[in-house]
Each structure stands twice: as structure tokens, then as C-alpha cells.
Scaffold this active site. Sequence first.
Site, PDB file in Angstrom:
ATOM      1  N   GLN A  61      -4.431  -1.233   9.716  1.00 43.15           N
ATOM      2  CA  GLN A  61      -4.229  -2.560   9.152  1.00 43.15           C
ATOM      3  C   GLN A  61      -4.746  -3.648  10.088  1.00 43.15           C
ATOM      4  O   GLN A  61      -4.406  -3.673  11.275  1.00 43.15           O
ATOM      5  CB  GLN A  61      -2.741  -2.798   8.858  1.00 43.15           C
ATOM      6  CG  GLN A  61      -2.434  -4.137   8.217  1.00 43.15           C
ATOM      7  CD  GLN A  61      -3.055  -4.290   6.844  1.00 43.15           C
ATOM      8  OE1 GLN A  61      -3.043  -3.356   6.047  1.00 43.15           O
ATOM      9  NE2 GLN A  61      -3.585  -5.461   6.554  1.00 43.15           N
ATOM     10  N   ASP A 111     -10.945   2.804   4.214  1.00 40.77           N
ATOM     11  CA  ASP A 111     -11.253   1.364   4.163  1.00 40.77           C
ATOM     12  C   ASP A 111     -12.763   1.128   4.162  1.00 40.77           C
ATOM     13  O   ASP A 111     -13.211   0.000   3.927  1.00 40.77           O
ATOM     14  CB  ASP A 111     -10.623   0.650   5.356  1.00 40.77           C
ATOM     15  CG  ASP A 111      -9.568  -0.365   4.943  1.00 40.77           C
ATOM     16  OD1 ASP A 111      -9.409  -0.584   3.726  1.00 40.77           O
ATOM     17  OD2 ASP A 111      -8.914  -0.946   5.812  1.00 40.77           O
ATOM     18  N   LYS A 125       0.832  -1.207   0.000  1.00 37.00           N
ATOM     19  CA  LYS A 125       0.000   0.000   0.000  1.00 37.00           C
ATOM     20  C   LYS A 125       0.863   1.252   0.000  1.00 37.00           C
ATOM     21  O   LYS A 125       0.548   2.235  -0.686  1.00 37.00           O
ATOM     22  CB  LYS A 125      -0.940  -0.028   1.210  1.00 37.00           C
ATOM     23  CG  LYS A 125      -1.995  -1.116   1.116  1.00 37.00           C
ATOM     24  CD  LYS A 125      -2.702  -1.370   2.445  1.00 37.00           C
ATOM     25  CE  LYS A 125      -3.663  -2.544   2.321  1.00 37.00           C
ATOM     26  NZ  LYS A 125      -4.287  -2.914   3.609  1.00 37.00           N
TER      27      LYS A 125
END
Length: 306
Positions: free
Chosen positions: A96, A119, A52
Site C-alpha cells: 500500500q 498492482d 481491499k
Amino acid sequence: MTTMIDGTRIARRIRAQVAAEVAAATGAGAIPGLATVLVGDDPASAVYVAAKRRAIGEAGMRDFHRHLSAHATQDEVAAVIDELAADPQVSGILLQLPLPGRLDAVALIDRIPVIKDVDGLTTASAGLLARGERGLRPCTPSGVVELLDAEGVRLKSAHVAVVGWGELVGRPLTQLLLRRGATVSVAHEFTADLAAVTRPADIVVVATGVRGLIGPEHVSPGAVVIDVGIHRTPSGLTGDVRSAELDGIAGRITPVPGGVGPMTIAMLMVNTLLAARWSAEREDVVAQEASGMSGMSGMSGNSPAA
């Protein structure tokens, strides 16, 4: 013959478009910034975050990475999220997953402001999706829809079987598909006859985390099969679908790797760009309102200078 859907190619095109739009932005404040928060040293999570961060750099965005010890407390992680939430240079925040088991992931995710939730996992973002209002959508489900669009697969009136009812993929994907006019059937761990759900479908999307679950007995000839699963084996990466057995049966299928995975990162870049744009829009509205209020105060003789 079954056609392999090249998710890497489609994702590359999307990321190039994002990079071009970032390059066209003027002023340092217009450049999106993404903060990735990694807690602990899980090898798989470290690989995902590294990928990422590479994408952030390639898109010309600013990288605000935070790596916390595996022993970080709930309050310490929360403090980092709050700091990033208050930073105007940070357009999006990604925590994460998975987190160390002693941490409350839901509570930490919900500390992320909805406008920075790239997200699409906060309770607020889920509510916006459920109501069909503007918001940032989860990256993997968005990537699946974008991939189908890029392949020219018609969703309106199509029968889609979604195998898996998880919060990260199955549930949000079902809502996205329904809003595109698809008829959606959902199968999960308690489904008694999986093939009865999947075989009538024009499109089968599998996101169960069960390696090799779907085979020829589950797919009708010509159907499009999207494999969201990814598993590490001694012979390499594989998915939730027994792809080799579907050759000549499925019309199109995503490979693992090279299918949905690259789309997830591409949509993360899209979400970060959108977050930056929407934040700028909100700031413009606030500034205009403040300017309007200031003018009104002056006209009424109630301004501070009066």
C-alpha cells in the site's frame, strides 16, 4: 442530458464473476490468496486496505494481511515482501502506497515477483506492458478501460485526451489505450493550452490530483469524461472535474465517488485471480518438464536408480 456512468454497478458485476470462478476452484491450493502490506497508520491508507480486504473476503479468496509499524526499516519491509514472495499460498502482493518518506518505495515494489505484482507497478510489469506481452496491468488504468468497454464506448479510432502523466495512471493508461487502437493526446503540468488538447477529444480521462481542474471550457458537447481524481472536502468527496458544470455538455461522465474507484478494487480481484491461474500454469509446465526429464534420464540409463 448527461448520463452518469455507474462504476459501482459495473464493478459489482466483475467482482461477482471473480467470486463465482473462485468458488468453482477445487482444492485449497487452487484458491487465490492476496497479501496486503500496510506500513504505518495513515488513516486514508488504512481505509483503502480495509476496503481491499473486504473485497478479498467477498470473493472467497484468502487474506494474508501484514501491518508493520511506521518505524519499520527498509530491511524489515523487504523481509516481509520476500517472505510473501516465497509463500506458494500467496498469489498476489500489494504494497500500500504511500510509504513513510524515509523508505525507498521503488526498491521495495521491485522486490515483488512480477507474477505476484497485482498492482502492476514493478519495473518488470511496466516493461511487459510497454512490449505488449502478457502481464498484470495497473488496476486503475485497467478499470478505466473496462468501464469504457462496459459502457459500449468505442476505443478503436477514438480520440482520447489523457490529462496527467503519472506512473500510476496516466502513463500505463496511455499505453493500454494505444494498444486498443485509440489516438491518444497527453496533457500534463507543462501543457500550455489544456483546452486545446481536451476539447477535440471524444473521451477525456483526468488523473491529475488537482481538484476541479476540468470544466466546460475543456470538454466538447457529447464527450465521455472519466474522472480518476478523488479529494476529501468538508462537503464530501469530489474529483478533478467540475461535474455539475458539465451537466448537459458531457455525454457521459463518471461520478466521484462511485465511478472509477470501485473499478480499481474490482480489477485488483481480477489481477489476483489471473496471478493464481498463471502461477498454476507455470507450475504445471515445470512439473511436465521435470517429468519429461526424469523419463529421459531413465531411458538413457542415467537415472538415480540405475
